[in-house]
Write an enzyme that holds these catalytic residues in place. Structure first.
Site, PDB file in Angstrom:
ATOM      1  N   THR A 134     -10.975 -43.543  34.367  1.00  0.00           N
ATOM      2  CA  THR A 134     -11.994 -43.118  33.394  1.00  0.00           C
ATOM      3  C   THR A 134     -12.399 -44.291  32.499  1.00  0.00           C
ATOM      4  OG1 THR A 134     -10.316 -42.309  31.840  1.00  0.00           O
ATOM      5  CG2 THR A 134     -11.274 -40.683  33.335  1.00  0.00           C
TER       6      THR A 134
ATOM      7  N   ASP B 272     -11.566 -44.377  44.682  1.00  0.00           N
ATOM      8  CA  ASP B 272     -12.578 -45.322  44.182  1.00  0.00           C
ATOM      9  C   ASP B 272     -12.327 -46.778  44.573  1.00  0.00           C
ATOM     10  OD1 ASP B 272     -10.506 -46.179  42.413  1.00  0.00           O
ATOM     11  OD2 ASP B 272     -11.131 -44.743  40.893  1.00  0.00           O
TER      12      ASP B 272
ATOM     13  N   HIS C   8      -5.487 -39.951  49.314  1.00  0.00           N
ATOM     14  CA  HIS C   8      -6.675 -39.132  49.558  1.00  0.00           C
ATOM     15  C   HIS C   8      -7.821 -39.935  50.166  1.00  0.00           C
ATOM     16  CE1 HIS C   8      -5.122 -36.081  46.330  1.00  0.00           C
ATOM     17  NE2 HIS C   8      -4.454 -36.029  47.457  1.00  0.00           N
TER      18      HIS C   8
ATOM     19  N   CYS D   7     -22.969 -40.031  63.556  1.00  0.00           N
ATOM     20  CA  CYS D   7     -22.495 -41.287  64.134  1.00  0.00           C
ATOM     21  C   CYS D   7     -23.500 -41.820  65.171  1.00  0.00           C
ATOM     22  CB  CYS D   7     -21.141 -41.033  64.792  1.00  0.00           C
ATOM     23  SG  CYS D   7     -20.434 -42.467  65.589  1.00  0.00           S
TER      24      CYS D   7
ATOM     25  N   SER E  20      -2.797 -38.439  35.876  1.00  0.00           N
ATOM     26  CA  SER E  20      -2.930 -37.342  36.843  1.00  0.00           C
ATOM     27  C   SER E  20      -2.528 -36.038  36.178  1.00  0.00           C
ATOM     28  CB  SER E  20      -2.052 -37.589  38.071  1.00  0.00           C
ATOM     29  OG  SER E  20      -2.084 -36.450  38.915  1.00  0.00           O
TER      30      SER E  20
HETATM   31  P1  NAD Z   1      -7.378 -34.914  37.277  1.00  0.00           P
HETATM   32  O1  NAD Z   1      -8.806 -35.075  36.886  1.00  0.00           O
HETATM   33  O2  NAD Z   1      -6.901 -33.582  37.684  1.00  0.00           O
HETATM   34  O3  NAD Z   1      -6.463 -35.419  36.084  1.00  0.00           O
HETATM   35  C1  NAD Z   1      -6.754 -36.585  35.386  1.00  0.00           C
HETATM   36  C2  NAD Z   1      -5.839 -36.591  34.175  1.00  0.00           C
HETATM   37  O4  NAD Z   1      -5.991 -37.844  33.515  1.00  0.00           O
HETATM   38  C3  NAD Z   1      -6.184 -35.503  33.158  1.00  0.00           C
HETATM   39  O5  NAD Z   1      -5.013 -34.760  32.888  1.00  0.00           O
HETATM   40  C4  NAD Z   1      -6.672 -36.275  31.912  1.00  0.00           C
HETATM   41  O6  NAD Z   1      -6.228 -35.682  30.720  1.00  0.00           O
HETATM   42  C5  NAD Z   1      -6.041 -37.628  32.109  1.00  0.00           C
HETATM   43  N1  NAD Z   1      -6.815 -38.761  31.598  1.00  0.00           N
HETATM   44  C6  NAD Z   1      -8.122 -39.046  31.819  1.00  0.00           C
HETATM   45  N2  NAD Z   1      -8.458 -40.228  31.280  1.00  0.00           N
HETATM   46  C7  NAD Z   1      -7.336 -40.697  30.665  1.00  0.00           C
HETATM   47  C8  NAD Z   1      -7.049 -41.871  29.927  1.00  0.00           C
HETATM   48  N3  NAD Z   1      -7.967 -42.822  29.723  1.00  0.00           N
HETATM   49  N4  NAD Z   1      -5.786 -42.024  29.425  1.00  0.00           N
HETATM   50  C9  NAD Z   1      -4.828 -41.070  29.628  1.00  0.00           C
HETATM   51  N5  NAD Z   1      -5.057 -39.941  30.344  1.00  0.00           N
HETATM   52  C10 NAD Z   1      -6.283 -39.763  30.864  1.00  0.00           C
HETATM   53  O7  NAD Z   1      -7.100 -35.998  38.401  1.00  0.00           O
HETATM   54  P2  NAD Z   1      -6.034 -36.026  39.564  1.00  0.00           P
HETATM   55  O8  NAD Z   1      -4.711 -35.545  39.093  1.00  0.00           O
HETATM   56  O9  NAD Z   1      -6.170 -37.366  40.153  1.00  0.00           O
HETATM   57  O10 NAD Z   1      -6.562 -34.946  40.632  1.00  0.00           O
HETATM   58  C11 NAD Z   1      -7.923 -34.855  40.964  1.00  0.00           C
HETATM   59  C12 NAD Z   1      -8.305 -35.163  42.403  1.00  0.00           C
HETATM   60  O11 NAD Z   1      -9.661 -35.630  42.421  1.00  0.00           O
HETATM   61  C13 NAD Z   1      -7.490 -36.267  43.017  1.00  0.00           C
HETATM   62  O12 NAD Z   1      -7.126 -35.807  44.254  1.00  0.00           O
HETATM   63  C14 NAD Z   1      -8.431 -37.447  43.170  1.00  0.00           C
HETATM   64  O13 NAD Z   1      -8.391 -37.906  44.518  1.00  0.00           O
HETATM   65  C15 NAD Z   1      -9.828 -36.912  42.997  1.00  0.00           C
HETATM   66  N6  NAD Z   1     -10.687 -37.750  42.088  1.00  0.00           N
HETATM   67  C16 NAD Z   1     -10.653 -39.106  42.203  1.00  0.00           C
HETATM   68  C17 NAD Z   1     -11.422 -39.886  41.346  1.00  0.00           C
HETATM   69  C18 NAD Z   1     -11.353 -41.372  41.500  1.00  0.00           C
HETATM   70  O14 NAD Z   1     -11.118 -41.858  42.607  1.00  0.00           O
HETATM   71  N7  NAD Z   1     -11.532 -42.146  40.435  1.00  0.00           N
HETATM   72  C19 NAD Z   1     -12.219 -39.300  40.361  1.00  0.00           C
HETATM   73  C20 NAD Z   1     -12.229 -37.884  40.276  1.00  0.00           C
HETATM   74  C21 NAD Z   1     -11.445 -37.124  41.152  1.00  0.00           C
END
Ligand code: NAD
Length: 250
Positions: free
Chosen positions: A28, A104, A121, A154, A195
């Site tokens: 993020t 990502d 994933h 494809c 996570s």
């Molecule tokens: P999630 O969105 O369920 O959880 C993210 C967690 O991170 C949240 O609990 C939030 O409070 C916390 N968070 C966010 N920013 C933060 C920061 N700067 N500091 C501290 N905490 C912070 O994500 P997840 O557990 O990865 O599960 C979601 C699924 O979606 C995964 O399987 C993932 O593959 C996918 N996904 C991936 C991306 C990516 O690749 N960047 C983005 C969105 C979703």
């Protein structure tokens, strides 16, 4: 919790076998919205499960529409202090595996040895044919969608092209899961970062590490179901907390 922040710094300074585990929260601060925080692009998109992708052209069109929308931000994103902290642990020779749920590619771009990186994933960096496994870059796939192939197929065999990510309802990659279980079972410290720890089987890994004697450190700004089992929970921003935790000179 059995560790203070200061004790965790000392533990991590000495531990020869550390596993890093990340979710969307680590990215993020690179400008990529996570899944469950309110207001993100992903929160506004309908989830398309694997079976629906396979069986419905309309679903494939919608899935590609969503990917094309999120790709420019993902493509432009740069690794942040959190990603770099894990690379630092690897440079010190302490990181046995960098396990991520993220798609990502930011851990890869931060500079990890591919042999240490486990993308549970999959990745958004390319698209793959579901019939013959031929891969094309995401740039090429997105260009084709934008040129009018709303659900690209494809060019070699006509199979469905899908981003090389694991959708809900799709089997987890066996080799990656095996490597991740092995690392979780063999580490001394397991650091779970950004996570919500609700997506299984990935979220099983911190618990597995703990059962096998590792210390569990969680950094997340909101609660997780595994907080009560953790040796330390840090409720702070990752880019601030993780470099401190690994005593990185920033
Ligand atoms: P999630 O969105 O369920 O959880 C993210 C967690 O991170 C949240 O609990 C939030 O409070 C916390 N968070 C966010 N920013 C933060 C920061 N700067 N500091 C501290 N905490 C912070 O994500 P997840 O557990 O990865 O599960 C979601 C699924 O979606 C995964 O399987 C993932 O593959 C996918 N996904 C991936 C991306 C990516 O690749 N960047 C983005 C969105 C979703």
């Amino acid at each position: 919790m059995s560790l203070t922040f200061t004790e965790a710094i000392e533990l991590i300074r000495q531990a020869p076998r550390i596993v890093g585990f990340t979710g969307a929260g680590i990215s993020t601060e690179s400008g990529i919205p996570d899944f469950r925080s309110p207001g993100g692009v992903w929160a506004n998109n309908r989830i398309i499960e694997y079976q629906e992708f396979i069986s419905s052209r309309a679903a494939r069109i919608e899935a590609w529409r969503q990917k094309v929308m999120t790709w420019p931000d993902m493509r432009a994103a740069q690794p942040n202090a959190g990603h770099l902290a894990f690379v630092e642990l690897e440079k010190r020779g302490q990181l046995i595996a960098m396990i991520t749920q993220n798609i990502d590619g930011l851990h890869q771009r931060a500079g990890h040895d591919p042999g240490k990186l486990i993308e549970l994933h999959g990745t958004m960096l390319h698209a793959v044919c579901l019939s013959c496994s031929h891969q094309i870059s995401m740039d090429e796939a997105v260009a084709r969608v934008e040129a009018g192939e709303t659900a690209p197929e494809c060019k070699k065999c006509g199979g469905y092209l899908k981003t090389a990510t694991v959708s809900f309802g799709q089997a987890m990659p066996e080799r990656e899961m095996h490597r991740a279980y092995e690392a979780a079972e063999n580490c001394e410290v397991f650091i779970a970062v950004g996570s919500s720890l609700v997506v299984y089987p990935a979220a099983y890994l911190p618990a597995l590490a703990k059962q096998n004697g590792a210390r569990l450190v969680i950094i997340n700004r909101t609660e997780t179901p595994l907080d009560e089992y953790a040796d330390l929970v840090v409720r702070d921003e990752i880019g601030k907390a993780l470099p401190k935790l690994i005593a990185m000179n920033v």
